[in-house]
Motif scaffolding. Sequence first.
Motif, short mmCIF file in Angstrom:
data_model
loop_
_atom_site.label_atom_id
_atom_site.label_comp_id
_atom_site.label_asym_id
_atom_site.label_seq_id
_atom_site.Cartn_x
_atom_site.Cartn_y
_atom_site.Cartn_z
N ALA A 103 -18.04 -11.33 34.47
CA ALA A 103 -18.68 -10.02 34.47
C ALA A 103 -17.87 -9.02 33.65
N VAL A 104 -16.54 -9.09 33.72
CA VAL A 104 -15.70 -8.16 32.95
C VAL A 104 -15.86 -8.42 31.46
N ILE A 105 -15.79 -9.67 31.05
CA ILE A 105 -15.91 -10.00 29.62
C ILE A 105 -17.33 -9.69 29.13
N GLY A 106 -18.33 -10.02 29.93
CA GLY A 106 -19.71 -9.70 29.57
C GLY A 106 -19.94 -8.20 29.49
N GLY A 107 -19.38 -7.46 30.44
CA GLY A 107 -19.49 -6.00 30.40
C GLY A 107 -18.82 -5.42 29.18
N LEU A 108 -17.67 -5.99 28.80
CA LEU A 108 -16.96 -5.52 27.60
C LEU A 108 -17.81 -5.77 26.35
N ILE A 109 -18.37 -6.96 26.24
CA ILE A 109 -19.20 -7.29 25.08
C ILE A 109 -20.43 -6.39 25.03
N LEU A 110 -21.08 -6.19 26.18
CA LEU A 110 -22.28 -5.35 26.20
C LEU A 110 -21.94 -3.88 25.96
N ALA A 111 -20.75 -3.43 26.36
CA ALA A 111 -20.33 -2.06 26.07
C ALA A 111 -20.14 -1.87 24.57
N VAL A 112 -19.55 -2.86 23.91
CA VAL A 112 -19.37 -2.79 22.46
C VAL A 112 -20.72 -2.81 21.76
N VAL A 113 -21.63 -3.68 22.23
CA VAL A 113 -22.97 -3.75 21.64
C VAL A 113 -23.70 -2.42 21.84
N GLY A 114 -23.59 -1.84 23.02
CA GLY A 114 -24.23 -0.55 23.28
C GLY A 114 -23.65 0.56 22.42
N TRP A 115 -22.33 0.54 22.23
CA TRP A 115 -21.70 1.54 21.38
C TRP A 115 -22.17 1.41 19.94
N VAL A 116 -22.23 0.18 19.43
CA VAL A 116 -22.69 -0.04 18.06
C VAL A 116 -24.15 0.40 17.93
N ALA A 117 -24.97 0.09 18.94
CA ALA A 117 -26.37 0.51 18.91
C ALA A 117 -26.48 2.03 18.91
N ASP A 118 -25.66 2.69 19.70
CA ASP A 118 -25.65 4.16 19.70
C ASP A 118 -25.27 4.71 18.33
N GLN A 119 -24.27 4.12 17.69
CA GLN A 119 -23.84 4.59 16.39
C GLN A 119 -24.91 4.39 15.33
N LEU A 120 -25.63 3.27 15.39
CA LEU A 120 -26.66 2.99 14.40
C LEU A 120 -27.93 3.78 14.65
N LEU A 121 -28.27 4.00 15.91
CA LEU A 121 -29.53 4.66 16.24
C LEU A 121 -29.44 6.19 16.21
N ASP A 122 -28.25 6.74 16.22
CA ASP A 122 -28.11 8.19 16.19
C ASP A 122 -28.19 8.76 14.78
N ARG A 123 -28.25 7.91 13.80
CA ARG A 123 -28.30 8.40 12.40
C ARG A 123 -29.70 8.65 11.96
#
Length: 123
Positions: A103-123
């Motif tokens: 769960a910790v590793i999966g949460g870390l990966i999904l947090a990074v994916v969510g951050w990247v999605a936020d960066q790409l979708l906010d433009r």
Amino acid sequence: MITFLLKVVVFAAAFYGLTYFDVLPGLEVIPNPDGPIGEYGSYLWIGLIFGVVNAIVGPILRVLSLPFVLLTLGLFLLVINAALLALTAGITDRLTIDGFGTAVIGGLILAVVGWVADQLLDR
């Protein structure tokens, strides 16, 4: 609203990638081929649940655990992300997680994916 739906699709793709390429052996999605969208509908459903949990419960947990986050210099956010992923697995029967480490590793990966999605979708 469109940004949230696109983020749900990104989360669904992340769950598909994590399970298809067996990145985390303890994380398993049980697809439903008889569903309305087929097998991919299960991933979209899990992505939607994770997006809603992350949008509603996530900020509440982050504010309530602010002293722990400050004390651990932000490392407690990994525990919060693991809790959000475990809550998602608890809500749906299509997602299973074997243990806290997964769960910790999966949460870390999904947090990074969510951050990247936020960066790409906010433009």
